[in-house]
Design an enzyme around this catalytic site. Structure first.
Site, PDB file in Angstrom:
ATOM      1  N   CYS A  99       0.833  -1.195   0.000  1.00  0.00           N
ATOM      2  CA  CYS A  99       0.000   0.000   0.000  1.00  0.00           C
ATOM      3  C   CYS A  99       0.873   1.253   0.000  1.00  0.00           C
ATOM      4  O   CYS A  99       1.964   1.254   0.566  1.00  0.00           O
ATOM      5  CB  CYS A  99      -0.891   0.035   1.245  1.00  0.00           C
ATOM      6  SG  CYS A  99      -1.847  -1.453   1.472  1.00  0.00           S
TER       7      CYS A  99
ATOM      8  N   ASN B  45       1.938 -11.666  -2.833  1.00  0.00           N
ATOM      9  CA  ASN B  45       0.879 -10.825  -3.368  1.00  0.00           C
ATOM     10  C   ASN B  45       1.027 -10.824  -4.901  1.00  0.00           C
ATOM     11  O   ASN B  45       1.900 -11.482  -5.441  1.00  0.00           O
ATOM     12  CB  ASN B  45       0.996  -9.417  -2.791  1.00  0.00           C
ATOM     13  CG  ASN B  45      -0.343  -8.707  -2.713  1.00  0.00           C
ATOM     14  OD1 ASN B  45      -1.213  -8.946  -3.525  1.00  0.00           O
ATOM     15  ND2 ASN B  45      -0.493  -7.837  -1.732  1.00  0.00           N
TER      16      ASN B  45
END
Length: 305
Positions: free
Chosen positions: A131, A193
């Site tokens: 993020c 991810n």
């Protein structure tokens, strides 16, 4: 009846089997509950949550690739309070572990979310560090060891349940990031991810995704996931939830042999809603065929040349 013990322990969180569904691929379980009892799963990592509700990115935000999908959904979600009020009570009706996946703009946001979700009764918190840090000009937390560690430390300081940090593959050294967050107190790691990718429509000359780039997931990334799990498992001493391209029991066995304690099935759910159940059954079959008494005997049992 199977003689293979499928139960695993992920950082103190026991699961009846090692199969979790990956965040962002299973929603909050409601839709998939129309196909089978989701209590058959070991756990669910819920749709990524942010402190406040988000609408996500404008479409198009999902595109197929030959061996997977690209997505830039943008964390559309009801926010932590919306999840606690509307989704968590339904999930608690099922016999499975609930993992809350969270994303924040600042370390303080991560801390607030960990505190609320811990109090609300989730079993584990999965901290997404892919993020942007708004205080660092949008640089992702997960690409700098010190920034990743800061988030992990804040999460641990505000959580009363195990904290698992989800690692990005889009880094120079995933091992350096893994070591940093474990030193900061992470109880477990999940990896990988999505891998950053892009597709372009040659007729319009525009990217197929509105945000230009997106995260690649699906079978294409499995070898990357296996390699990174193997590298990280040799460098740190915490359990790993392995994910990335798993769609069969053999895929799951590969990633467990590389060092994972449990696995997460993601993109395969879009192709076949029963994929997580088939992965569980496939793992059990492999363990039986190899004469194992417990599926945990697969973890880290690779024999490198």
């Amino acid at each position: 009846m199977s003689k293979v013990d499928l139960s695993v322990n992920l950082a103190g969180m026991t699961m009846k089997n090692p199969v979790v569904v990956a965040s962002g691929t299973f929603g909050f379980g409601r839709e998939f509950g129309q196909f089978y009892d989701i209590s058959e799963l070991g756990g669910i990592s819920v749709k990524g949550l942010t402190l406040n509700p988000r609408e996500g990115n404008p479409p198009p935000r999902i595109a197929e690739t030959p061996m997977g999908i690209l997505n830039s959904v943008g964390l559309q979600n009801p926010g932590v309070e919306g999840f606690i009020e509307k989704e968590l009570p339904e999930l608690k009706k099922h016999d499975l572990r609930i993992i809350a996946n969270i994303s924040g703009n600042t370390p303080e946001e991560y801390g607030i979310m960990c505190e609320r979700l811990s109090e609300a009764g989730v079993d584990m918190i999965e901290v997404n560090i892919s993020c942007p840090n708004v205080k660092a000009g949008g640089l992702q937390y997960g690409v700098v060891p010190e920034m990743a560690a800061e988030v992990a430390r804040e999460a641990k300081n505000h959580s009363s349940v195990p904290v698992m940090v989800k690692l990005s593959p889009n880094v120079t050294s995933v091992v350096d990031i893994a070591k940093a967050v474990v030193d900061a107190g992470a109880d477990a790691l999940s990896l990988i991810n999505t891998v950053r990718g892009m597709r372009i429509d040659v007729n319009t000359r525009r990217p197929v995704l509105r945000m230009n780039t997106g995260g690649l997931s699906g079978p294409a990334v499995l070898p990357i996931a296996v390699r990174m799990v193997w590298e990280v498992a040799q460098a740190v001493d915490v359990p790993i939830l392995g994910l990335g391209g798993i769609s069969t029991g053999e895929d799951a066995a590969q990633i467990m042999l590389a060092g994972a304690t449990a696995v997460a099935v993601g993109t395969a759910c879009f192709v076949d809603p029963y994929a997580p159940i088939k992965v569980r059954d496939g793992l059990e079959e492999i363990a039986q065929r190899q004469g194992l008494s417990s599926v945990t005997q697969l973890t880290g049992a690779v024999q490198p040349w």
